[in-house]
Enzyme design. Structure first.
Site, mmCIF file in Angstrom:
data_model
loop_
_atom_site.group_PDB
_atom_site.id
_atom_site.type_symbol
_atom_site.label_atom_id
_atom_site.label_comp_id
_atom_site.label_asym_id
_atom_site.label_seq_id
_atom_site.Cartn_x
_atom_site.Cartn_y
_atom_site.Cartn_z
ATOM 1 N N ASP A 45 70.947 63.931 -26.853
ATOM 2 C CA ASP A 45 70.159 63.570 -28.038
ATOM 3 C C ASP A 45 69.163 64.631 -28.467
ATOM 4 O O ASP A 45 68.712 64.639 -29.604
ATOM 5 C CB ASP A 45 69.394 62.267 -27.791
ATOM 6 C CG ASP A 45 68.151 62.490 -26.948
ATOM 7 O OD1 ASP A 45 68.250 63.206 -25.926
ATOM 8 O OD2 ASP A 45 67.079 61.960 -27.313
ATOM 9 N N ASP B 79 73.237 63.289 -20.783
ATOM 10 C CA ASP B 79 71.826 63.612 -20.623
ATOM 11 C C ASP B 79 71.075 62.351 -20.204
ATOM 12 O O ASP B 79 71.576 61.231 -20.364
ATOM 13 C CB ASP B 79 71.295 64.157 -21.954
ATOM 14 C CG ASP B 79 69.796 64.355 -21.941
ATOM 15 O OD1 ASP B 79 69.299 65.016 -21.018
ATOM 16 O OD2 ASP B 79 69.119 63.820 -22.842
ATOM 17 N N THR C 40 67.037 61.654 -20.478
ATOM 18 C CA THR C 40 65.937 61.182 -21.326
ATOM 19 C C THR C 40 66.369 61.048 -22.779
ATOM 20 O O THR C 40 66.812 62.012 -23.402
ATOM 21 C CB THR C 40 64.735 62.138 -21.228
ATOM 22 O OG1 THR C 40 64.381 62.283 -19.856
ATOM 23 C CG2 THR C 40 63.552 61.594 -22.005
#
Length: 634
Positions: free
Chosen positions: A508, A313, A315
């Site tokens: 996250d 991922d 961001t």
């Protein structure tokens, strides 16, 4: 029975070892005094309790549908009793019980770092109440409570620093070797150690939902799942059991000598398959914990070692998730003064962009003034008064709408790979600020390290725009970039990448949880990551540091290497000994001693996984990737 299941039987292992040792010693004494019959009885007495305990384990395993190589040990001791070879039988009993005791000890030693995490859980907290400071159970702490954290205290719950700064040792949680400082208002994690002056903590979540509680839950479940290699060992165990019984029968039928058959059995007892694999894998889990990597069991460790594709991922994972000021464009007047006034106004907003601008201004030494008459269009911009001047700060569209025709200069294209914030003073556009969410400084080094470790393909998967994703990925060596994805599409990317090998997903946020669960091994950034992603993942990095991922892969690969090495060398030596015993070159007593020497060697070799691989020191120049957009609507 696996090593993890024997932890609670450590006292029984010691008792059985004592019984076998006492029987052997007493029998040797009787034999030295010339009483061979009594010696045989005493040796037999040393066999019986070990054989009874082993029989109980075998029955328990069979009820679970598991068949292991403990059966060979039981057959060897039973045959020794029936054939009157009680000296060989008691040596098998002594070495078998000694092996179980050593295995239990080794496994406890390997789990030391994980156990240390559990031992850090505080039981009480010092809470400010109207009557004064009161020591209360941490279960009684609620969000909003004011707590006193004294020097040397473990922070009981997640919270923010009320009076600071606070000096914290987070090494047990994150592996960071140096203390960190947290200013007033900054968040701190439960489980950290206060190494500075006492400070006030304002709880933001109850103990059951805090970082330390989550880690405890993860540790508690870390070894419940049986690892794929352990299941593979069980399949090999069945094959080895069949070969052992066939060779035993051949030795007996071919020679007519029952002692040869007994020698084959004792030299195959117990097999390194049931010793080396669990110890090496548990040692790897423990070693990973020392690096600030929480591995939820041996299966996850094996998955990490075998990963060949990484889907990551953007961001908050590849990037910090926090926008930074990366450039500015003056439109009118003094740009420094415009930044100071705009940042002063932004103090009234909780938006991440507002926070970033205020921090950037303070970082330049600018003194910010309190704003007044503030109004905010959530996600678009803020208007208000600073030092008697009308100030606007927000997206170009927001400021242009607020200014009317005075904002016509903003009717132009702005870069798509970064976020533009316009500051207007007294009705005139004065400054354009550009913000970006940079790749983490350690990202390039971590990606290179993963390549060296065999992760041959890396894919960036993000919900952000194509321009932003491409800007972040530039120079990082990604094999593919997938942008503008919804959570279900991230799952599709993970599934599609399986054609290239086992897939590791790194994320996250809550939106990453489905992809983490779908991957062969999911890795969550746990420092500030969402609880949902940590729960869905197989592995949690306890600090938001990508370099720890490469360390974890190295530890996992080393543990697997040690496990395989121990198994193949141990099985090879055992097989050679069995053939020699079948041919009559090794009698039963010597066979038992030889096999137990092999078992001791593989256990000690498996414990090498605690040390981890030798890491080559490499210095990489600080990396500054191209600017990218913050990914925050404003």
């Amino acid at each position: 029975m696996m090593a993890a299941e024997r932890f609670k039987w450590g006292w029984l292992d010691l008792a059985l070892l004592g019984a076998a040792g006492a029987g052997l010693a007493a029998g040797v004494l009787a034999w030295a005094l010339g009483d061979a019959r009594t010696a045989a009885v005493l040796w037999g007495a040393g066999i019986v309790p070990v054989l009874a305990g082993l029989a109980f384990e075998i029955v328990t395993s069979l009820r679970r549908g598991e068949v292991g190589l403990d059966i060979i040990a039981a057959l060897a001791m039973t045959a020794a009793l029936l054939m009157g070879e009680t000296l060989a039988g008691v040596v098998v009993a002594l070495m078998y019980s000694g092996g179980q005791f050593l295995e239990s000890y080794a496994a406890r030693r390997a789990r030391r770092e994980l156990t240390a995490l559990l031992e850090r859980v505080p039981r009480t907290a010092a809470r400010f109440e109207p009557s004064g400071l009161v020591e209360v159970p941490i279960e009684a702490v609620q969000p909003g409570d004011r707590l006193l954290v004294r020097h040397g205290d473990i922070i009981p719950v997640d919270g923010t620093v009320g009076t600071g700064p606070a000096a914290l040792d987070q090494s047990a949680l994150t592996g960071e070797s140096l203390p960190v400082r947290r200013a007033a208002g900054e968040e701190v994690l439960s489980g950290s150690l206060n190494v500075g002056a006492p400070f006030e903590l304002r709880a933001i979540r109850p103990a059951a939902e805090s970082t330390m509680a989550g880690i405890v839950r993860l540790v508690a479940g870390a070894e419940r799942a049986k690892a794929p290699m352990s299941r593979l060992a069980d399949r090999y165990a069945m094959l080895f059991l069949g070969v052992t019984l066939a060779l035993t029968a051949a030795a007996w039928l071919g020679s007519g000598d029952g002692s040869r058959a007994l020698a084959v059995l004792v030299i195959a007892t117990p097999c390194p398959l049931i010793l080396a694999v669990p110890i090496a894998l548990i040692a790897g889990v423990s070693r990973a914990a020392a690096h600030g990597i929480l591995v939820k069991g041996a299966a996850a460790l094996e998955g990490l070692a075998a990963a060949r594709v990484m889907v990551i991922d953007k961001t908050g994972t590849l990037t910090s998730g926090q926008p930074e000021l990366v450039g500015e464009e003056a439109l009118a007047g003094d740009p420094t003064e415009a930044l100071r006034l705009g940042a002063s106004l932004e103090q009234a907003s909780r938006h991440p962009v507002a926070t970033a601008l205020a921090q950037a201004a303070r970082g330049r030494g600018l003194v910010l003034s309190p704003p007044s008459d503030v109004s905010e269009d959530a996600g678009a911009g803020v208007a208000g008064t600073v030092e008697g001047r009308a100030v606007l700060a927000g997206s170009p569209a927001f400021v242009r709408q607020e200014l009317g025709t005075a904002g016509d200069a903003l009717d132009r294209a702005f870069p798509n790979d970064r976020l533009a914030v316009v500051v207007a003073i007294d009705g005139r556009p004065a400054l354009v600020l550009y913000l970006a969410d940079r790749a983490r400084p350690e990202a390039v080094q971590a990606l290179r390290a993963l390549r060296r470790l065999g992760v041959t393909r890396s894919v960036l998967a993000t919900g952000d725009r194509n321009e932003i994703a491409g800007s972040v990925a530039a120079g990082l060596g990604f094999d593919a970039v997938r942008a503008e994805l919804v959570p279900a599409q991230k799952v599709d990317v993970v599934i599609a990448e399986r054609v290239h090998g086992r897939v590791m997903m790194v994320g996250d946020g809550v939106n990453d949880a489905p992809a983490l669960a779908a991957a062969d091994v999911g890795v969550a950034m746990g420092g500030r990551g969402a609880a949902a992603s940590a729960e869905a993942a197989d592995i949690v990095l306890l600090s938001d540091d990508l370099s720890r991922l490469a360390s974890g892969v190295g530890v996992a690969q080393y543990a697997m290497k040690i496990a395989r090495q121990s198994v193949f060398v141990g099985i090879g030596l055992s097989s050679a000994g069995m053939v020699a015993a079948a041919l009559g070159y090794i009698p039963p007593v010597q066979g038992a001693l030889i096999q137990e020497a092999i078992d001791l060697a593989v256990i000690l070799n498996a414990l090498r996984a605690l040390g981890g691989p030798r890491e080559r020191a490499e210095r990489v120049a600080p990396f500054r990737p191209p600017a990218s957009a913050a990914g925050q609507a404003r």
